[in-house]
Design an enzyme around this catalytic site. Structure first.
Site, PDB file in Angstrom:
ATOM      1  N   SER A 146       0.754  -1.188  -0.030  1.00 41.10           N
ATOM      2  CA  SER A 146      -0.087  -0.181  -0.156  1.00 41.10           C
ATOM      3  C   SER A 146       1.005   1.228  -0.029  1.00 41.10           C
ATOM      4  O   SER A 146       1.437   1.466  -0.943  1.00 41.10           O
ATOM      5  CB  SER A 146      -0.910  -0.209   1.115  1.00 41.10           C
ATOM      6  OG  SER A 146      -2.050   0.888   0.895  1.00 41.10           O
ATOM      7  N   ASP A 222     -10.269  -5.596  -2.885  1.00 38.12           N
ATOM      8  CA  ASP A 222      -9.543  -4.503  -2.343  1.00 38.12           C
ATOM      9  C   ASP A 222     -10.584  -3.328  -2.201  1.00 38.12           C
ATOM     10  O   ASP A 222     -10.374  -2.868  -3.426  1.00 38.12           O
ATOM     11  CB  ASP A 222      -8.100  -4.299  -2.867  1.00 38.12           C
ATOM     12  CG  ASP A 222      -7.572  -3.370  -1.813  1.00 38.12           C
ATOM     13  OD1 ASP A 222      -7.954  -2.332  -1.368  1.00 38.12           O
ATOM     14  OD2 ASP A 222      -6.081  -3.473  -2.054  1.00 38.12           O
ATOM     15  N   HIS A 255      -7.253  -6.004   1.100  1.00 30.24           N
ATOM     16  CA  HIS A 255      -6.091  -5.189   1.205  1.00 30.24           C
ATOM     17  C   HIS A 255      -5.463  -5.694   2.321  1.00 30.24           C
ATOM     18  O   HIS A 255      -4.320  -5.082   2.707  1.00 30.24           O
ATOM     19  CB  HIS A 255      -6.651  -3.646   1.309  1.00 30.24           C
ATOM     20  CG  HIS A 255      -5.582  -2.749   1.271  1.00 30.24           C
ATOM     21  ND1 HIS A 255      -5.052  -2.222   0.108  1.00 30.24           N
ATOM     22  CD2 HIS A 255      -4.787  -1.927   2.302  1.00 30.24           C
ATOM     23  CE1 HIS A 255      -4.166  -1.576   0.431  1.00 30.24           C
ATOM     24  NE2 HIS A 255      -4.177  -1.003   1.765  1.00 30.24           N
TER      25      HIS A 255
HETATM   26  N1  GSH Z   1      -8.123   0.334   8.167  1.00 26.03           N
HETATM   27  C1  GSH Z   1      -7.474   1.655   8.004  1.00 26.03           C
HETATM   28  C2  GSH Z   1      -6.933   1.779   6.667  1.00 26.03           C
HETATM   29  C3  GSH Z   1      -5.373   1.511   7.093  1.00 26.03           C
HETATM   30  C4  GSH Z   1      -4.993   0.036   6.336  1.00 26.03           C
HETATM   31  O1  GSH Z   1      -5.669  -0.711   5.672  1.00 26.03           O
HETATM   32  N2  GSH Z   1      -3.694  -0.058   6.569  1.00 26.03           N
HETATM   33  C5  GSH Z   1      -3.157  -1.181   5.993  1.00 26.03           C
HETATM   34  C6  GSH Z   1      -1.973  -0.461   5.228  1.00 26.03           C
HETATM   35  S1  GSH Z   1      -2.663   0.467   3.999  1.00 26.03           S
HETATM   36  C7  GSH Z   1      -2.531  -1.860   7.065  1.00 26.03           C
HETATM   37  O2  GSH Z   1      -1.574  -2.736   6.911  1.00 26.03           O
HETATM   38  N3  GSH Z   1      -3.113  -1.820   8.265  1.00 26.03           N
HETATM   39  C8  GSH Z   1      -2.258  -2.753   9.338  1.00 26.03           C
HETATM   40  C9  GSH Z   1      -2.620  -4.190   9.274  1.00 26.03           C
HETATM   41  O3  GSH Z   1      -3.365  -4.622   8.679  1.00 26.03           O
HETATM   42  O4  GSH Z   1      -2.007  -4.653  10.209  1.00 26.03           O
HETATM   43  C10 GSH Z   1      -8.832   2.432   7.816  1.00 26.03           C
HETATM   44  O5  GSH Z   1      -9.384   2.790   6.794  1.00 26.03           O
HETATM   45  O6  GSH Z   1      -8.934   3.451   9.035  1.00 26.03           O
END
Ligand code: GSH
Length: 277
Positions: A146, A222, A255
């Site tokens: 991402s 995604d 995602h």
């Molecule tokens: N879930 C978040 C978006 C952030 C998100 O999806 N982060 C991804 C990277 S863009 C991630 O890897 N999150 C941490 C995880 O899944 O451990 C939101 O919409 O508030």
């Protein structure tokens, strides 16, 4: 460097450190996996992993399940934090700006410029520190997810002599044309959009003829695909110059790290081949 955690895993070692970074002017954390085979006499190549929004250095090491394959292939992995942190570091209430959202750029605008120098940290300071303190060679590859996929593409494309290969999961491919990128780049780089292009993988690809091997996996379920990630823009830019990009649309995947953990072994094998060439 201060050792924060250490565990044996798959015959090798998981290590977590903090250190005082001169580039971001503050404490930075990173995680390292060292395969059993790594020794001063036999340094191993390294894959740098850049994580996405809201992540620390720990999300990848805890959720991707990468260590078994990295141990088997004899590859070290280094996963840095996604931004400087702390009470004296600028921040924003939103998850997509400030701490945890460094976007791998060198900020030029107040209040971010003082600490948010993540591009230089990843390209210059971190590899120097890693190569001086661990049994690793200067054969490097770079990958990410991402926002970190964006970081991996931009840093790999701009520093082709320093890396052997690039891979990304669900990368923000064209930040100057999506809400996450426009918000972050306005804040960190200001309103002159000319300055944004040096941090946009599609712009960089359109500009270059010969680049590194690139592997991109993208889930078609995604939620961020259409508005934020735009992989077709990357394919278009790569095709203009016959660049070595393989984009794999993966049906039904979202995602999350469930997606990453499904295909991480294939990314490690892809990098291994390039690192050993
Ligand atoms: N879930 C978040 C978006 C952030 C998100 O999806 N982060 C991804 C990277 S863009 C991630 O890897 N999150 C941490 C995880 O899944 O451990 C939101 O919409 O508030």
């Amino acid at each position: 460097m201060k050792l924060l955690n250490e565990s044996k895993t798959f015959g090798g070692r998981y290590l977590q450190y903090s250190h005082q970074s001169s580039t971001v002017k503050g404490d930075m954390r990173f995680s390292v996996f060292l395969p059993e085979a790594a020794s001063d006499k036999k340094p191993v190549p390294v894959l740098y992993w850049l994580s996405g929004l809201t992540c620390t250095d720990e999300n990848f090491v805890q959720k991707a399940g990468a260590f078994r394959k990295a141990a088997e292939l004899g590859i070290a992995i280094v996963a840095p934090d996604t931004s400087p942190r702390g009470d004296s570091v600028a921040n924003d209430d939103a998850y997509d700006l400030g701490q945890g959202a460094g976007f791998y750029v060198n900020a030029t605008q107040a209040p971010w410029a003082e600490h948010f120098q993540m591009y230089d940290y990843i390209v210059k300071e971190l590899p120097k520190l890693i190569e001086a303190n661990f049994p690793v060679s200067d054969r490097r590859s770079i990958a990410g997810h991402s926002m970190g996929g964006h970081g991996a593409l931009v840093i790999g494309l701009r520093n082709a002599e320093r890396y052997c290969s690039i891979s990304a999961f669900s990368p923000i491919t064209n930040p100057i044309n999506c809400p996450w990128g426009q918000k972050a780049f306005s804040a960190y780089l200001g309103e002159d959009k000319q300055t944004w292009k040096q941090y946009d993988a599609c712009e960089l690809l359109s500009d270059k003829h010969a680049v590194l091997p690139m592997l991109v996996d993208q889930g078609d379920a995604d939620n961020f695909l259409k508005e934020q990630l735009k992989p077709t823009n990357l394919v278009r830019a790569a095709n203009e110059h016959g660049s070595a990009l393989e984009l794999r649309m993966q049906p039904g995947y979202d995602h999350s790290y469930y997606f990453i953990s499904t295909f991480i072994d294939q990314h490690l094998a892809f990098h291994h081949k390039c690192l050993m060439d």
